[in-house]
Design an enzyme around this catalytic site. Structure first.
Site, PDB file in Angstrom:
ATOM      1  CB  SER A 186      56.225  29.334  22.998  1.00 22.24           C
ATOM      2  OG  SER A 186      56.511  30.449  22.171  1.00 22.24           O
ATOM      3  CG  ASP A 187      49.869  31.456  24.352  1.00 23.13           C
ATOM      4  OD1 ASP A 187      49.738  32.298  23.437  1.00 23.13           O
ATOM      5  OD2 ASP A 187      48.922  31.140  25.101  1.00 23.13           O
ATOM      6  CE1 TYR A 188      48.791  35.943  20.362  1.00 24.63           C
ATOM      7  CE2 TYR A 188      49.916  34.024  19.474  1.00 24.63           C
ATOM      8  CZ  TYR A 188      48.835  34.878  19.491  1.00 24.63           C
ATOM      9  OH  TYR A 188      47.783  34.659  18.637  1.00 24.63           O
ATOM     10  CB  ALA A 202      54.805  30.984  26.479  1.00 26.43           C
TER      11      ALA A 202
END
Length: 813
Positions: A311-313, A315
């Site tokens: 996941s993006d940070y 997310a």
């Protein structure tokens, strides 16, 4: 194998037993070693384990799955994964924001940002820069006594985090510029899927050291580093019309498969990137990090991706906190893991993974789903050589791959200079204003240099979250530095003109005009800026001040503040050459400055050697050959709302990007770029069958008809006028950058048109996530030259046509 405190070789830690050895210890035992070369012969207990390098990848992973408890597997599904002593698995931080150079250290070369690489239109350059970043990343990692990365600090968000000392890179950013106001336009290669796909494949295989389609480096060696495909998917907004963490991108099948998926598919299937990052936004009502159709469906089932999804940070957490897609972190763990997630990215707070044991206990997720995620993460560590005898892994050879030999060396700095230079685009050159002659500038103040960016090294590097906060250890060549090195300091009269790049105040505009009046030529720096160097977000305000960065979109594309007025004041003060230099990511609307400038040079975001590269172009040491990877619209009013994801024109939109736009004529088209010489195209030929599944070969001769050696970018565009469904009005289908063509020299080049380059997308009533693309029968118009074809056909672009015989679905080819 593990190193002691006395060891400086930078080899992996595996066993606490090293504390009883002077240098190295075997994993799984306390046997001491005097040399890494003894690992393969003197370490017992490795046979049949994940550390047995003679076993297949599947067998090594199967062993890990058989001996690691599910509770320990769960703990590995985070960015800063802990060690597992029982299997000698070291701790490791996966996060490394090495987009255009190693993030975590000053001792690393800073190359151009993505938009400058896109402007090069060079697959070879993308590979070369990617290779350099991969090598510098591995060399930095090799030199770390603590291979976990925990002792490697970076402050990209104002907090010290482990970022930039590992070998799994959260790079490159391969999204597309749908709207020039997007705050991260500086990071990416432009607006075109084909250009971006080709450069992404070059960059990623360079970073990893693999051939296209291969999962190992050359000669079967482990990868130099691991690269990612980010952000998946349909990610092109920061805070307009709303925050990216709540935005729902509504797209049709045509949007998805014509624009957004081709780049990601190339990243996964051709470049064989090791990981994919799901994005902050939702797509058609589902957050991407909980989107089974995107993750399990397209990525894994359709494309065969066997790496991991991160996941993006935060997310994954955002499924609860911002999207409100589910109510609890346990539910977030369930929907994410079952959709295809593997790892929670972020900076140390892992609410979703913390809730995973309970979700397992109540039966919402299975041990097999957790094992699958763990396996995918371990597969990439294995492919990076982390479980192999260090002496057998070329990339771990600290005598070759260490910072002294590989990072910010003269060779790497020259590559950074070359990359910046090849990305320079000459947008305008009225009456051959450029190149300037160095011999014309010998008297004091004979060259006026205007703009607060002139001696600002930070503006060359882009947003600070992708470059080391204090800059590279060997410094940056600012514009003033570059011009001074080419001339001398006393001939340059530098005046800011504007107080800041935003140019709300221009307290020295009068002084700048006076300097221009006294000079034989004036160079003025225009464009945008990247915000603060600490805190988050880096930019703030209403988006009208030219600030571009992650988490912040512009709301207008016009040059900020009083920059246009500054240009006009300089124009009024002198009839001598006025050269305007742009530094920016997203396109800018130049307004009256476009007419006032005699020449316009786009430097983009050039990296630490940007000033030297600019001087090379301004004074004719090299001819510009870059091409704009974006469309320069005339005004913000030409653009649709940022919430509009349909790129085709309709009643409330002119369309976006060159493939669809039908509004007022752009100031400069995608693919535009001038040279100091001239080229003629001749002998265009198309060969191959007319069958829909076959490639077509385009052959053309390019002749340098001028008097200066130069590169030339050959561009092939296609149109499908007989398509039965909406399709792009024109699209880039192939390109090649020919290097150093001498005056009078002719070269014949072959380019390939694949069926994908002219396919159309059929709507799918069942699911937009099932690809329905076809090559249709009818005319295929082909245009070949150094630019898009002019409407009146006067810019030397050649054309030919072929009739495709049948209609066939691409999946049948």
């Amino acid at each position: 194998i593990s190193q002691t405190d006395e060891d400086t070789q930078g080899r992996p830690q595996h066993s606490a037993g090293c504390r009883r050895c002077s240098r190295y210890a075997c994993p799984l035992t306390t046997t001491c070693l005097s040399s890494l070369d003894d690992y393969a012969t003197n370490c017992d207990g490795l046979t049949g384990t994940h550390l047995d390098w003679t076993m297949s990848e599947d067998d090594r992973l199967a062993y890990l799955n058989s001996v690691v408890d599910v509770s320990d597997m769960i703990l590995q599904l985070v960015n800063d994964a802990p060690q597992i002593d029982s299997i000698a698995l070291p701790a490791y931080n996966w996060l490394n924001d090495n987009e255009h150079g190693v993030k975590g250290t000053a001792n690393a070369t800073v190359y151009p940002m993505g938009v400058g690489m896109g402007a090069s239109f060079s697959k070879d350059l993308a590979y070369e820069v990617g290779q350099a970043i991969g090598i510098e990343s591995r060399s930095t990692h090799n030199a770390q006594a603590d291979k976990s990365g925990n002792s490697c600090g970076s402050t990209s968000t104002g907090e010290i985090v482990a970022n930039g000392c590992g070998i799994t890179l959260y790079a490159p950013n391969i999204n597309l510029v749908r709207d020039p106001r997007w705050g991260r336009a500086e990071e990416v290669y432009g607006e075109d899927p084909h250009l971006t796909a080709e450069l992404a494949v070059g960059m990623i295989t360079g970073m990893q050291g693999n051939e296209e389609g291969e999962i190992t480096a050359k000669d079967g060696q482990p990868l130099m580093s691991g690269a990612s495909c980010k952000h998946f998917a349909v990610y092109q907004n920061e805070d307009q019309p709303e925050a990216r963490t709540t935005l729902d991108a509504n797209v049709t099948a045509r949007d998805l498969w014509e624009t957004y998926m081709p780049v990601m598919k190339a990243c996964v299937t051709r470049a064989k990137a090791t990981h994919v990052m799901c994005s902050y936004n939702a797509v058609n009502g589902k957050p991407t990090c909980a989107h089974p159709e995107l993750l399990n469906g397209i990525l894994r089932d359709a494309w065969g991706f066997d790496g991991f999804v991160v996941s993006d940070y935060d997310a994954w957490v955002n499924l609860v906190t911002t999207h409100h897609y589910v109510d609890t972190y346990g539910e977030a763990a369930t929907v994410g893991l079952n959709a295809g997630m593997d790892q929670e990215g972020g900076f140390g707070t892992y609410s979703v993974i913390d809730a995973m044991p309970e979700a397992l206990a109540v039966g919402n997720i299975t041990e097999q789903a957790i094992t699958n995620a763990f396996t995918r993460l371990m597969r990439i560590r294995l492919r990076l050589g982390m479980f192999d005898p260090p002496a057998q892994v070329d990339a771990m050879d600290n005598t070759k791959f260490n910072p002294d030999l590989q990072c910010e060396t003269e060779e790497k700095l020259e590559l950074a200079r070359k990359a910046a230079r090849e990305g320079v685009v000459l947008l305008k050159n009225e009456d051959s204003t450029l190149p300037l002659s160095k011999t014309d500038f010998t008297s004091t103040s004979s060259l006026a240099l205007v703009g607060p960016q002139s001696d600002d090294w930070r503006v060359l590097l882009g947003a600070v979250n992708y470059a080391f906060e204090d800059g590279p250890s060997k410094g940056c060549k600012t514009v003033l530095d570059g011009l001074t090195d080419a001339l001398s300091s006393d001939v340059i009269n530098q005046v800011d003109g504007c107080d800041t790049v935003a140019c709300d105040e221009a307290s020295t505009m009068t002084e700048a005009a006076a300097a221009a009046a006294d000079a034989d030529a004036t160079v003025v720096i225009l464009g945008n800026w990247w915000g603060t160097t600490t805190g988050w977000p880096l930019c703030s305000g209403d988006g009208t001040d030219g600030c571009e960065s992650e988490s912040h979109d512009r709301t207008v594309i016009e040059l900020p503040g009083q920059q246009v007025e500054l240009v006009q004041a300089l124009r009024d003060a002198t009839t001598n050459p006025l050269v305007c230099v742009l530094i920016h990511g997203g396109a800018v609307a130049l307004g009256d400055a476009n007419d006032a400038c005699d020449a316009i040079v786009d430097l983009w975001v050039p990296g630490q050697m940007g000033g030297t590269a600019l001087a090379d172009i301004l004074f004719g040491d090299a001819s510009p050959a870059g091409r704009s990877p974006i469309t320069f619209y005339g005004a913000t009013t030409d653009l649709p709302a940022m919430a509009e994801f349909d790129e085709y024109p309709h009643e409330s939109s002119n369309g976006t990007t060159y493939r669809y736009y039908e509004g007022a004529a752009p100031t400069y088209k995608f693919g535009h770029g001038l040279s100091y010489t001239t080229f003629a195209y001749s002998d265009l030929a198309l060969s191959g069958t007319k069958a829909p599944c076959d490639d077509l070969t385009v052959t053309v001769t390019v002749t340098n008809t001028g008097d200066m050696a130069s590169d030339e970018v050959v561009q092939v565009y296609v149109k499908t006028p007989d398509s039965t469904v909406p399709s792009p009005q024109i699209r880039l289908a192939a390109f090649d950058r020919l290097t150093n063509i001498a005056p009078g020299e002719s070269r014949t080049v072959e380019l390939t048109l694949t069926p994908e380059s002219h396919a159309v997308v059929y709507p799918n009533a069942d699911s937009v996530y099932v690809e329905q693309t076809a090559v249709e029968s009818g005319a295929l118009e082909v245009y070949v030259g150094g630019a898009q074809p002019d409407d009146d056909g006067t810019n030397g672009v050649l054309s030919a046509s072929v009739s495709i015989s049948d209609t066939t679905m691409l999946k049948a080819c």
